[in-house]
Scaffold this motif. Structure first.
Motif, short mmCIF file in Angstrom:
data_model
loop_
_atom_site.label_atom_id
_atom_site.label_comp_id
_atom_site.label_asym_id
_atom_site.label_seq_id
_atom_site.Cartn_x
_atom_site.Cartn_y
_atom_site.Cartn_z
N ASP A 131 99.53 49.78 -98.35
CA ASP A 131 100.82 50.01 -99.00
C ASP A 131 100.55 50.11 -100.51
O ASP A 131 100.42 49.10 -101.20
N SER A 132 100.46 51.34 -100.99
CA SER A 132 99.99 51.55 -102.37
C SER A 132 101.01 51.11 -103.40
O SER A 132 100.69 51.02 -104.59
N LEU A 133 102.24 50.83 -102.98
CA LEU A 133 103.25 50.41 -103.97
C LEU A 133 103.49 48.91 -103.97
O LEU A 133 104.29 48.41 -104.76
N ALA A 134 102.80 48.20 -103.09
CA ALA A 134 102.96 46.73 -103.09
C ALA A 134 102.29 46.17 -104.34
O ALA A 134 101.21 46.61 -104.73
N THR A 135 102.94 45.21 -104.95
CA THR A 135 102.41 44.66 -106.21
C THR A 135 102.29 43.14 -106.10
O THR A 135 102.67 42.55 -105.08
N GLY A 136 101.80 42.52 -107.18
CA GLY A 136 101.74 41.05 -107.26
C GLY A 136 100.96 40.47 -106.11
O GLY A 136 99.86 40.93 -105.79
N ASN A 148 100.51 49.81 -111.66
CA ASN A 148 101.08 49.73 -113.01
C ASN A 148 101.61 51.08 -113.47
O ASN A 148 102.55 51.15 -114.26
N SER A 149 100.98 52.15 -112.99
CA SER A 149 101.39 53.48 -113.45
C SER A 149 102.71 53.91 -112.81
O SER A 149 103.33 54.86 -113.27
N ARG A 150 103.11 53.25 -111.75
CA ARG A 150 104.31 53.60 -110.98
C ARG A 150 104.27 55.06 -110.52
O ARG A 150 105.28 55.74 -110.40
N ARG A 151 103.05 55.54 -110.31
CA ARG A 151 102.91 56.88 -109.73
C ARG A 151 102.68 56.68 -108.24
O ARG A 151 101.67 56.13 -107.84
N LEU A 189 99.36 62.44 -114.98
CA LEU A 189 98.55 62.09 -113.81
C LEU A 189 97.06 62.19 -114.14
O LEU A 189 96.27 61.34 -113.73
N PHE A 190 96.70 63.22 -114.90
CA PHE A 190 95.28 63.44 -115.18
C PHE A 190 94.73 62.35 -116.12
O PHE A 190 93.55 62.02 -116.05
N VAL A 191 95.61 61.80 -116.94
CA VAL A 191 95.19 60.68 -117.80
C VAL A 191 94.89 59.47 -116.91
O VAL A 191 93.86 58.79 -117.05
N LEU A 192 95.78 59.23 -115.95
CA LEU A 192 95.56 58.12 -115.02
C LEU A 192 94.24 58.31 -114.24
O LEU A 192 93.45 57.38 -114.08
N LEU A 193 94.01 59.55 -113.77
CA LEU A 193 92.81 59.80 -112.96
C LEU A 193 91.53 59.60 -113.79
O LEU A 193 90.53 59.10 -113.27
#
Ligand SMILES: Cc1cc2nc3c(=O)[nH]c(=O)nc-3n(C[C@H](O)[C@H](O)[C@H](O)COP(=O)(O)OP(=O)(O)OC[C@H]3O[C@@H](n4cnc5c(N)ncnc54)[C@H](O)[C@@H]3O)c2cc1C
Length: 449
Positions: free
Chosen positions: A216-221, A339-342, A380-384
């Motif tokens: 689950d790529s959006l799970a945090t904490g 953190n990026s919320r992407r 996106l490319f900055v994140l990558l």
């Protein structure tokens, strides 16, 4: 031979580039008849590996004859344009299966060798190249050579994982594995966080021939890295209950008829989907039988699913981090992503076994993470680039078959056997005739190491 100049892309639909297409009808017509040429199978690599901007792309889809099938020993010889789907139709009913398969069966044999693809069994059985007995390669001067792990082995291992840059793979002979049934016995194990997921994937009592985990790529904490490990094997007689006499049909086929608007896949919609999926799959506590198609190729049931990401396309970011640093590295990658919320619609973790023998092969002993990220903007490319930095810091590498944006500098740092590979490339293709958009972007071939 007639050619056509047209915009072309890989499966991620980014980048789109003008290429000159040639489609040979017969094996004898497979020739490198241009100054710059690259072979293409089914175009299922995500980025620009099978593109050649302003150059020739040789479509191999018509060169797809099954040439020989030894049903006693499980050995198959076929032209390189043959797809895994075409092969499965013939081998499964008579008790054989592919030794290694990627997550789609709509790929060609040539593509499987050139990318040295891996499956969910890499930690036990290696990558596709490990099961190839021999192949015929068409070189830059038009000559045809046979190579194998024992004959012209250096050329063979430069071609396995060599992304089509040593020549055109004409035909491939490889070993199959025997199966007793077309069904799979599958067991899901839920993990509440990344630590537990790693523990599950390392547990020898839970390990099976095939293992893969959905995250689950959006799970945090505290929930960061929660997921489901899916372990399975080809069902044998004792896996099938006495009262089971039927078959399990693969999931119904659907199609995505048009490009989805960019807003359809957003953090909210994906988070809601992930929570529902996690709950449902975590509830499957007991092993169950599954059709092999649904187990290996769940996405193949949705034709053109790449349109879901909208007109601008998407990038699949796949990297591997070696065992010693894998937990830390994967944790940092997931943190950076969250953190990026992407949103990544798909996040998949697999265990890889020994380093591939192909000089540019992707696998190394460790864990590989794959993320599907829609291109909404340049951020996106900055994140990558940041993800590349984390991967390099942890001694890992990015998979070329999925790549559309890595830098030449990072490529050199990630693929330490490049100089060895280049010496072979220069010997068989001194004019660097086999080149692609990927090879020029990454400075592969035609330059000193
Ligand atoms: C849904 C999905 C799931 C996937 N899952 C996995 C996975 O689990 N594991 C994995 O490893 N990969 C996976 N992939 C990636 C895919 O397996 C590889 O990119 C594979 O190379 C695609 O084969 P293709 O025939 O489409 O090749 P293409 O995309 O057409 O080409 C890929 C590369 O192979 C070269 N090539 C193709 N044919 C020849 C030939 N005859 N001679 C010389 N070079 C050739 C091309 O030049 C190019 O460099 C997946 C892709 C998708 C879309």
């Amino acid at each position: 031979m007639p050619t056509l100049i047209t915009p072309l892309s890989g499966w991620g639909r980014y980048p789109v580039q003008f290429c000159e297409l040639e489609r040979p009808e017969r094996y004898a017509d497979l020739r490198p008849d241009a100054d710059s040429v690259i072979a293409r199978g089914q175009g299922r690599s995500y980025g620009d590996a099978a593109l050649n901007e302003n150059g020739r792309v040789l479509l191999t889809e018509r060169v797809n004859r099954l040439l020989e099938f030894d049903m006693v020993n499980g050995i198959l010889r076929a032209e390189a344009g043959t797809t895994l789907a075409e092969i499965l139709d013939v081998i499964v009913p008579v008790g054989w299966f592919l030794p290694v398969t990627p997550g789609t069966k709509f790929v060609s044999l040539g593509g499987c060798v050139a990318a040295d693809v891996h499956g969910k069994n890499h930690h036990h059985e290696g990558s596709f190249g490990d099961h190839v007995l021999s192949m015929e390669l068409i070189l830059a001067d038009g000559s045809r050579v046979a190579c194998s792990p024992s004959e012209k082995a250096v050329l063979f291992w430069a071609t396995v994982g060599g992304m089509g840059l040593t020549g055109i793979i004409g035909e491939v002979t490889f070993k199959l594995i025997p199966i007793q049934s077309a069904l799979m016995k599958v067991h899901h194990h839920a993990a509440v966080d990344l630590e537990q997921l790693f523990r599950l994937m390392q547990d020898p009592d839970l390990d099976d021939r095939y293992t893969v985990a959905w995250i689950d790529s959006l799970a945090t904490g505290k929930k960061l890295g929660r997921g489901i490990a899916m372990c399975g094997h080809h069902a044998v007689a004792e896996d099938v209950p006495d009262n089971f006499h039927g078959d399990i049909k693969p999931a119904h086929s659907h199609s995505v008829p048009f490009d989805f608007p960019a807003w359809v896949l957003n953090p909210l919609s994906i988070s809601a989907f992930n929570s529902r999926y996690y709950k449902r799959e975590a509830g499957r506590r007991y092993p169950f039988l599954s059709n092999h198609d649904s187990y290996f190729y769940p996405l193949d049931a949705i034709a053109h699913w790449n349109r879901m990401y909208g007109k601008r396309g998407f990038v699949q970011y796949q990297c591997v981090i070696p065992d010693a640093t894998s937990f830390e590295g994967i944790r940092k990658l997931l943190e950076e992503l969250s953190n990026s919320r992407r949103p990544s619609f798909l996040a998949v973790l697999k265990r890889l076994g020994l380093q591939g023998r192909g000089l540019l092969s992707f696998p190394m002993a460790g864990y590989t993470l794959a993320l599907d990220l829609p291109i909404h903007d340049k951020g996106l490319f900055v994140l990558l680039n940041e993800l590349d930095r984390i991967v390099l810091q942890h001694g890992g590498r990015v998979y070329l078959a999925k790549d559309a944006r890595l830098s030449a500098e990072s490529f050199r740092a990630m693929y330490p056997r490049y100089a060895e590979w280049l010496a072979i490339k220069n010997a068989v293709d001194p004019q660097n005739r086999f080149s692609s958009s990927l090879s020029r972007r990454l400075g592969i071939g035609g330059y000193p190491a």
